[in-house]
Design a protein around this motif. Sequence first.
Motif, PDB file in Angstrom:
ATOM      1  N   GLU A   2       0.833  -1.191   0.000  1.00 19.22           N
ATOM      2  CA  GLU A   2       0.000   0.000   0.000  1.00 19.22           C
ATOM      3  C   GLU A   2       0.871   1.245   0.000  1.00 19.22           C
ATOM      4  N   LEU A   3       0.536   2.184  -0.860  1.00 19.91           N
ATOM      5  CA  LEU A   3       1.247   3.452  -0.939  1.00 19.91           C
ATOM      6  C   LEU A   3       0.742   4.348   0.182  1.00 19.91           C
ATOM      7  N   LYS A   4       1.623   4.775   1.082  1.00 17.89           N
ATOM      8  CA  LYS A   4       1.208   5.528   2.263  1.00 17.89           C
ATOM      9  C   LYS A   4       1.611   6.993   2.191  1.00 17.89           C
ATOM     10  N   VAL A   5       1.308   7.606   1.069  1.00 16.08           N
ATOM     11  CA  VAL A   5       1.487   9.043   0.885  1.00 16.08           C
ATOM     12  C   VAL A   5       0.229   9.557   0.200  1.00 16.08           C
ATOM     13  N   LYS A   6       0.006  10.849   0.268  1.00 16.52           N
ATOM     14  CA  LYS A   6      -1.131  11.440  -0.429  1.00 16.52           C
ATOM     15  C   LYS A   6      -0.634  12.042  -1.727  1.00 16.52           C
ATOM     16  N   THR A  12      -2.275   4.737  -9.439  1.00 21.05           N
ATOM     17  CA  THR A  12      -1.023   4.180  -8.948  1.00 21.05           C
ATOM     18  C   THR A  12      -1.038   2.683  -9.202  1.00 21.05           C
ATOM     19  N   SER A  14       1.028  -0.779  -8.355  1.00 22.66           N
ATOM     20  CA  SER A  14       2.038  -1.439  -7.537  1.00 22.66           C
ATOM     21  C   SER A  14       2.725  -2.516  -8.359  1.00 22.66           C
ATOM     22  N   TRP A  60       6.036   1.764  -7.131  1.00 21.27           N
ATOM     23  CA  TRP A  60       4.764   2.146  -7.727  1.00 21.27           C
ATOM     24  C   TRP A  60       5.004   2.936  -8.990  1.00 21.27           C
TER      25      TRP A  60
END
Length: 74
Positions: A2-6, A12, A14, A60
């Motif tokens: 999981e991409l944990k930025v906004k 996106t 992966s 990503w």
Amino acid sequence: MELKVKLSARNTLSGKVVELKMGQTTSHVKLDIGGGHIVTASITNEAVDELNLKVGDQAWGVIKASDVMIAKDA
């Protein structure tokens, strides 16, 4: 993963870095996103260094485009 930025980008993907070809100023990064699909990005060598990208890394593909075109066989 999981991409944990906004991000403002809505797309996106992966995947896993499967190939990294560095040129004089630009690198081509191939990202395997599964299902037999590979996404290729052209990024600066500086970005590769800053991200410490290596083949085998999870990463990503972030896609932001103002236009999307659709094509169809005639």
